[in-house]
Design an enzyme around this catalytic site. Structure first.
Site, PDB file in Angstrom:
ATOM      1  N   ASP A   8       4.171   5.685   7.004  1.00 44.82           N
ATOM      2  CA  ASP A   8       5.545   5.645   7.499  1.00 44.82           C
ATOM      3  C   ASP A   8       5.555   4.544   8.550  1.00 44.82           C
ATOM      4  OD1 ASP A   8       8.220   6.271   8.006  1.00 44.82           O
ATOM      5  OD2 ASP A   8       7.682   7.724   9.550  1.00 44.82           O
ATOM      6  N   GLU A  64       6.940   3.867   2.789  1.00 46.13           N
ATOM      7  CA  GLU A  64       8.370   4.141   2.709  1.00 46.13           C
ATOM      8  C   GLU A  64       9.118   2.816   2.834  1.00 46.13           C
ATOM      9  OE1 GLU A  64      10.399   7.975   4.019  1.00 46.13           O
ATOM     10  OE2 GLU A  64      10.798   6.592   5.675  1.00 46.13           O
ATOM     11  N   ASP A 137       6.590  11.259  12.149  1.00 47.03           N
ATOM     12  CA  ASP A 137       6.096  10.088  11.411  1.00 47.03           C
ATOM     13  C   ASP A 137       4.836  10.427  10.606  1.00 47.03           C
ATOM     14  OD1 ASP A 137       7.712   7.757  13.025  1.00 47.03           O
ATOM     15  OD2 ASP A 137       7.000   9.350  14.355  1.00 47.03           O
TER      16      ASP A 137
END
Length: 175
Positions: A8, A64, A137
């Site tokens: 992330d 992501e 996260d």
């Protein structure tokens, strides 16, 4: 089972998670201070990710995808870390897959509109963790790895698999 690294990306806080099957091998996050020079911030997080890759040698890196937010500074930080990770994937000759937040939520919870609490809870359950990974996260990075794992195994309906194939094809054409 093969090891997948989910990331992330973020410049202030970058979450990572390594999974194999339904087991978390390693996870955590790296941080940098907004008062640091941007070169040092990106370089420090990139070096930390390089160490994770060098030690664990994942077969796939999942990240992501950047999506437009109102906060341009946040988007730039995500893009910078994403670029550094792309360079690391090239350096180590590891395939890199991008997933939208909706794809990740759908793969982990069954709903592309799940909230962070639902995603975190399903990450905890899927990986049989005692506690929900924090900060968010870290849970998001593990969710990205779970998504990649499911996609790599070809899970999902025929329609979902065709949609993913079409989306990936379109992304290759668009760059």
């Amino acid at each position: 089972m093969e090891l997948i690294l989910g990331v992330d990306p973020g410049l202030t806080r970058c979450g990572y998670g390594l999974i194999t099957g339904n087991k978390a091998i390693d996870y955590g996050h790296f941080t940098s201070s907004p008062t640091q020079d941007p070169r040092d911030r990106v370089g420090s997080i990139a070096e930390s990710l390089n160490q994770i890759i060098s030690v664990h040698k994942p077969v796939l890196i999942a990240i992501e995808r950047v999506f437009a937010q109102a906060n341009l500074r946040s988007v730039m930080g995500v893009a910078q870390i994403s670029g550094a990770l792309m360079a690391l994937a090239f350096k180590h000759d590891i395939p890199l897959e991008f997933f939208t937040p909706s794809e990740v939520k759908l793969a982990v919870t069954g709903s592309g509109r799940a909230d962070k609490v639902q995603v975190s809870e399903m990450v905890k359950r899927t990986l049989n963790l005692q506690e929900t990974p924090k900060p968010a996260d870290v849970a998001d990075a593990l969710a990205v790895a779970i998504c990649a794992s499911k996609r790599a195994q070809g899970l999902g309906t025929n329609a979902q698999q065709k949609w993913v194939a079409a989306a990936k094809s379109a992304n290759r054409r668009l760059g």
